[in-house]
Scaffold this motif. Structure first.
Motif, PDB file in Angstrom:
ATOM      1  N   UNK A 212      28.781  51.856  47.630  1.00  0.00           N
ATOM      2  CA  UNK A 212      29.273  53.131  48.162  1.00  0.00           C
ATOM      3  C   UNK A 212      30.367  52.939  49.214  1.00  0.00           C
ATOM      4  N   UNK A 213      30.889  51.723  49.332  1.00  0.00           N
ATOM      5  CA  UNK A 213      31.955  51.452  50.277  1.00  0.00           C
ATOM      6  C   UNK A 213      33.297  51.982  49.790  1.00  0.00           C
ATOM      7  N   UNK A 214      34.280  51.900  50.645  1.00  0.00           N
ATOM      8  CA  UNK A 214      35.637  52.361  50.341  1.00  0.00           C
ATOM      9  C   UNK A 214      36.239  51.491  49.233  1.00  0.00           C
ATOM     10  N   UNK A 215      36.862  52.132  48.272  1.00  0.00           N
ATOM     11  CA  UNK A 215      37.530  51.426  47.183  1.00  0.00           C
ATOM     12  C   UNK A 215      39.008  51.304  47.549  1.00  0.00           C
ATOM     13  N   UNK A 216      39.515  50.072  47.567  1.00  0.00           N
ATOM     14  CA  UNK A 216      40.920  49.826  47.878  1.00  0.00           C
ATOM     15  C   UNK A 216      41.515  48.920  46.808  1.00  0.00           C
ATOM     16  N   UNK A 217      42.839  48.959  46.689  1.00  0.00           N
ATOM     17  CA  UNK A 217      43.491  48.024  45.783  1.00  0.00           C
ATOM     18  C   UNK A 217      43.836  46.751  46.564  1.00  0.00           C
ATOM     19  N   UNK A 218      44.387  45.781  45.885  1.00  0.00           N
ATOM     20  CA  UNK A 218      44.655  44.485  46.499  1.00  0.00           C
ATOM     21  C   UNK A 218      45.654  44.591  47.648  1.00  0.00           C
ATOM     22  N   UNK A 219      46.694  45.379  47.476  1.00  0.00           N
ATOM     23  CA  UNK A 219      47.695  45.551  48.548  1.00  0.00           C
ATOM     24  C   UNK A 219      47.052  46.169  49.791  1.00  0.00           C
ATOM     25  N   UNK A 220      46.203  47.164  49.598  1.00  0.00           N
ATOM     26  CA  UNK A 220      45.518  47.789  50.733  1.00  0.00           C
ATOM     27  C   UNK A 220      44.566  46.804  51.400  1.00  0.00           C
ATOM     28  N   UNK A 221      43.884  46.000  50.597  1.00  0.00           N
ATOM     29  CA  UNK A 221      42.987  44.992  51.145  1.00  0.00           C
ATOM     30  C   UNK A 221      43.779  43.979  51.965  1.00  0.00           C
ATOM     31  N   UNK A 222      44.945  43.587  51.480  1.00  0.00           N
ATOM     32  CA  UNK A 222      45.796  42.650  52.220  1.00  0.00           C
ATOM     33  C   UNK A 222      46.209  43.258  53.556  1.00  0.00           C
ATOM     34  N   UNK A 223      46.599  44.510  53.556  1.00  0.00           N
ATOM     35  CA  UNK A 223      46.997  45.161  54.811  1.00  0.00           C
ATOM     36  C   UNK A 223      45.821  45.265  55.775  1.00  0.00           C
ATOM     37  N   UNK A 224      44.635  45.480  55.221  1.00  0.00           N
ATOM     38  CA  UNK A 224      43.439  45.493  56.053  1.00  0.00           C
ATOM     39  C   UNK A 224      43.234  44.133  56.722  1.00  0.00           C
ATOM     40  N   UNK A 225      43.464  43.055  55.975  1.00  0.00           N
ATOM     41  CA  UNK A 225      43.254  41.694  56.481  1.00  0.00           C
ATOM     42  C   UNK A 225      44.290  41.289  57.540  1.00  0.00           C
TER      43      UNK A 225
END
Length: 134
Positions: free
Chosen positions: A59-72
Motif C-alpha cells: 500500500x506504499x506510494x508507487x513511483x517510477x524509476x526516475x522519481x525513485x532516483x530523485x527521492x534517493x
C-alpha cells in the motif's frame, strides 16, 4: 547471489549498498499476523534512527524509476525495510519517513531484495549519469 552482484556494481559508482537480514528463530513459531507484525516491529525499531527510513509495502506510494532516483538524491544514509509474509504494521510504516511499493504484485522476500537492490543501483546510476539506465 544476485543481490551481492548489485552491491558490487554500486561500489563501482561509489555507492555503499549494505544488506542486513534481521531474522529470528522465534519467527518460525509465529502463526498469527498480528504477532508476526509486532515481532518485525521489535526487530526493526532500533534501526529507525540516524537514517532516512523507507518501509516497503503493497500500500506504499508507487513511483517510477526516475522519481525513485530523485527521492534517493541528497540522502547519505537510507534504511529500507522489507517485512515478512504478513508485511509491516501500520505503526511501523507510520514511523518511517516514506512508504514505497515495489509493485502491485506480491514478491517473495528474496525477490523483493533483488528488485530493491537493482532499483537502488539503477537510481544511483541515473544520479551519477552512468549509462546503465538506458
Amino acid at each position: 547471489m544476485i543481490a551481492e552482484h548489485y552491491q558490487k556494481l554500486c561500489r563501482g559508482i561509489g555507492v555503499v549498498l549494505e544488506l542486513h537480514s534481521l531474522f529470528s528463530k522465534k519467527l518460525h513459531s509465529v502463526h498469527k499476523q498480528r504477532e508476526a507484525k509486532k515481532f518485525y516491529d521489535e526487530l526493526f525499531m532500533p534501526y529507525l534512527h540516524d537514517a532516512f527510513c523507507v518501509a516497503l509495502s503493497p500500500n506504499g506510494k508507487v513511483v517510477d524509476t526516475e522519481q525513485f532516483a530523485q527521492f534517493m538524491a541528497n540522502k547519505s544514509l537510507i534504511h529500507c525495510f522489507v517485512g515478512g509474509a504478513y508485511g509491516l504494521s501500520h505503526e511501523f510504516q507510520a514511523a518511517c519517513h516514506q512508504n514505497f511499493s515495489l509493485s502491485p504484485l506480491t514478491f517473495s522476500h528474496k525477490i523483493a531484495h533483488i528488485v530493491l537492490c537493482e532499483q537502488i543501483y539503477r537510481a544511483m546510476s541515473i544520479l551519477c549519469h552512468h549509462p546503465y539506465h538506458k
